[in-house]
Design a protein around this motif. Sequence first.
Motif, mmCIF file in Angstrom:
data_model
loop_
_atom_site.group_PDB
_atom_site.id
_atom_site.type_symbol
_atom_site.label_atom_id
_atom_site.label_comp_id
_atom_site.label_asym_id
_atom_site.label_seq_id
_atom_site.Cartn_x
_atom_site.Cartn_y
_atom_site.Cartn_z
ATOM 1 N N LYS A 353 0.813 -1.173 -0.113
ATOM 2 C CA LYS A 353 -0.157 -0.143 -0.010
ATOM 3 C C LYS A 353 0.827 1.427 -0.110
ATOM 4 O O LYS A 353 0.408 2.305 -0.562
ATOM 5 C CB LYS A 353 -0.809 0.024 1.185
ATOM 6 N N ILE A 354 1.988 1.346 0.683
ATOM 7 C CA ILE A 354 2.772 2.451 0.800
ATOM 8 C C ILE A 354 3.472 2.597 -0.690
ATOM 9 O O ILE A 354 3.575 3.741 -1.301
ATOM 10 C CB ILE A 354 4.096 2.213 1.898
ATOM 11 N N LYS A 355 3.509 1.625 -1.230
ATOM 12 C CA LYS A 355 4.514 1.571 -2.538
ATOM 13 C C LYS A 355 3.535 2.044 -3.567
ATOM 14 O O LYS A 355 3.817 3.008 -4.462
ATOM 15 C CB LYS A 355 4.919 0.069 -3.072
ATOM 16 N N LYS A 356 2.424 1.609 -3.476
ATOM 17 C CA LYS A 356 1.392 1.888 -4.498
ATOM 18 C C LYS A 356 1.018 3.469 -4.556
ATOM 19 O O LYS A 356 0.514 4.286 -5.377
ATOM 20 C CB LYS A 356 0.094 1.201 -4.420
ATOM 21 N N ASN A 357 0.859 4.137 -2.976
ATOM 22 C CA ASN A 357 0.428 5.303 -2.758
ATOM 23 C C ASN A 357 1.551 6.249 -2.208
ATOM 24 O O ASN A 357 1.289 7.382 -1.606
ATOM 25 C CB ASN A 357 -0.773 5.369 -1.973
ATOM 26 N N TYR A 358 2.691 5.882 -2.638
ATOM 27 C CA TYR A 358 3.873 6.711 -1.933
ATOM 28 C C TYR A 358 3.487 8.157 -2.137
ATOM 29 O O TYR A 358 4.069 9.030 -1.211
ATOM 30 C CB TYR A 358 5.218 6.042 -2.771
ATOM 31 N N LYS A 359 3.708 8.786 -3.380
ATOM 32 C CA LYS A 359 3.509 10.152 -3.678
ATOM 33 C C LYS A 359 2.536 10.916 -2.772
ATOM 34 O O LYS A 359 2.851 11.719 -2.187
ATOM 35 C CB LYS A 359 3.401 10.418 -4.900
ATOM 36 N N SER A 360 1.289 10.317 -2.778
ATOM 37 C CA SER A 360 0.240 11.051 -1.736
ATOM 38 C C SER A 360 0.837 10.806 -0.232
ATOM 39 O O SER A 360 0.355 11.842 0.526
ATOM 40 C CB SER A 360 -1.022 10.177 -2.176
ATOM 41 N N ILE A 361 1.149 9.586 0.164
ATOM 42 C CA ILE A 361 1.729 9.319 1.539
ATOM 43 C C ILE A 361 2.690 10.514 1.856
ATOM 44 O O ILE A 361 2.835 11.257 2.769
ATOM 45 C CB ILE A 361 1.799 8.193 1.678
ATOM 46 N N ALA A 362 3.731 10.915 0.976
ATOM 47 C CA ALA A 362 4.815 11.540 1.037
ATOM 48 C C ALA A 362 4.325 12.978 1.109
ATOM 49 O O ALA A 362 4.841 13.799 2.038
ATOM 50 C CB ALA A 362 5.874 11.371 -0.143
ATOM 51 N N PHE A 363 3.322 13.464 0.286
ATOM 52 C CA PHE A 363 2.801 14.692 0.337
ATOM 53 C C PHE A 363 2.251 15.074 1.712
ATOM 54 O O PHE A 363 2.337 16.000 2.221
ATOM 55 C CB PHE A 363 1.867 14.814 -0.728
ATOM 56 N N VAL A 364 1.341 13.996 2.158
ATOM 57 C CA VAL A 364 0.671 14.478 3.501
ATOM 58 C C VAL A 364 1.562 14.404 4.654
ATOM 59 O O VAL A 364 1.538 15.255 5.620
ATOM 60 C CB VAL A 364 -0.321 13.043 3.723
ATOM 61 N N CYS A 365 2.708 13.697 4.548
ATOM 62 C CA CYS A 365 3.796 13.506 5.412
ATOM 63 C C CYS A 365 4.482 14.810 5.733
ATOM 64 O O CYS A 365 4.615 15.564 6.801
ATOM 65 C CB CYS A 365 4.728 12.577 5.511
ATOM 66 N N PHE A 366 4.721 15.563 4.541
ATOM 67 C CA PHE A 366 5.625 16.690 4.476
ATOM 68 C C PHE A 366 4.544 17.827 4.960
ATOM 69 O O PHE A 366 5.006 18.781 5.732
ATOM 70 C CB PHE A 366 5.805 16.915 3.058
ATOM 71 N N VAL A 367 3.267 17.951 4.881
ATOM 72 C CA VAL A 367 2.273 19.103 5.312
ATOM 73 C C VAL A 367 2.312 18.726 6.848
ATOM 74 O O VAL A 367 2.454 19.707 7.638
ATOM 75 C CB VAL A 367 1.033 19.017 4.614
ATOM 76 N N LEU A 368 2.370 17.446 7.363
ATOM 77 C CA LEU A 368 2.044 17.379 8.669
ATOM 78 C C LEU A 368 3.401 17.602 9.427
ATOM 79 O O LEU A 368 3.198 18.474 10.422
ATOM 80 C CB LEU A 368 1.889 15.707 8.941
ATOM 81 N N LEU A 369 4.550 17.600 8.785
ATOM 82 C CA LEU A 369 5.825 17.853 9.127
ATOM 83 C C LEU A 369 6.131 19.312 9.433
ATOM 84 O O LEU A 369 6.542 19.914 10.430
ATOM 85 C CB LEU A 369 6.869 17.069 8.587
ATOM 86 N N VAL A 370 5.571 19.919 8.565
ATOM 87 C CA VAL A 370 5.890 21.435 8.576
ATOM 88 C C VAL A 370 4.655 22.174 9.536
ATOM 89 O O VAL A 370 5.205 23.114 9.914
ATOM 90 C CB VAL A 370 5.836 22.046 7.009
#
Length: 450
Positions: A353-370
Amino acid sequence: MIKHRKIIYVVLSILLLPFFVNHIYNAPTADDYWYANYVSELGFIGTQLYYYFKWSGRYISTLFLTVNPLVFNSYKTYGIASFIYNISLILSLLYFFKVLFHKYEIKLSAFLISLITYFIYISGAPNISEGFYWMAGYVNYGVPLMLSVLSFGIYLDKRFSSFWRIFLVSLLNILSVGCNETWMLLTLYTQFAFLTLGYIKHKKVDKELLIIFLITSVAGAIALFAPGNTVRAQRFPKKHLFIRTISNSILYSIVYSFRFLKLQFLLTLILFTPEISKLPIFNFSNKKDIKLVLIFNFFFMFLLFLPALWSIGNKPPTRTINMGYFVFIFVFTFFYIINLQFYGDKFSKFIQKIKKNYKSIAFVCFVLLVSLTSVNTSYYDMLIIGPQYKTIIDKRYLDIESGSKNIITKDIRKLKTPSTFYRGDIHCYTQKQTPGDFGRYFKLESIRCE
């Protein structure tokens, strides 16, 4: 994931930028002037002897702190010193990961992992200012981490002969345990744990590690039994309460094992789960090995709180807890890796699931981190509060350089102070107008705060 490495570097640059820029605004305070005053009054050697016999057995941190920029009348380079420390910490991580990845043939970028580890640490540390900007804080509690990371790297680096490996690791351990008592105890515990586990698994003693352990023990004894520790302990009436010490150490160990599971740490583990699952480091055949990691972590956390609770009767300051968080990052990651390997089948769907939706997950993570971590606060300090703070500090120094012996300054404590790099200010007593350590250093007659 590694194929998105360029994007990850860009994201890391954005996340780390304010933490590095804020060194520009960093200014000395509190103990920084205290150490400089003692060197001025007692001399360099006299200060070492005074601290060891009258205040603390931290023979290495005292040595480093008595050569701080203020001793050389270079208070404007204070921010450069903290910047150099932070870069040095990253470089020590880089060396460690390079050796580790080479040893176990891991195809990951050591530089990238070093930056990620540093980001997880600085953005999640319980006290950023005292761990990364305030010299008295990072010398006592940050430098030993850096030295220990280097020592682990050298110990794993088979390019060194046995003699040089023992010599260099022992030297670095002598330096690190001389920085603070808690790290001394944690270092000896870690070495003893590896000696014991190695003997259980291989039925023989690691002679190199045994020699290092004995040398480290001697250095630790020099720090622990310093007369100054006894003198300082007299200030704390709640010291040496056995039941209180043990019970609170257990309580804090459990509480902080959960508190250390910071958002940035967990998000990073999730993003890198596909890569972590491929790591060939460990081959655990039974659950006992996993339990050993949990037991090691619990006692490590227990010993993190034990010294302060025993010697002063209170929870250690957050700059001490910073050290526990740093080690927890490594231990929990290790625990996560071996669980991925032991229960690989159960994690397979999660990984896909992480591999398939990596870009979406990464974007959400970036927003949360900032938005939800200290990155947000650090940017606010960099853009808004930091420049205002520096203006006040610069004017204060200009007044002093003009020859004035009676200065009027703004009381920074009454203003909105920077949250990430601000440690404290000069002591302003509006009634007595006592100069304090700041005034002693600049030979002022009075300070009045507005």
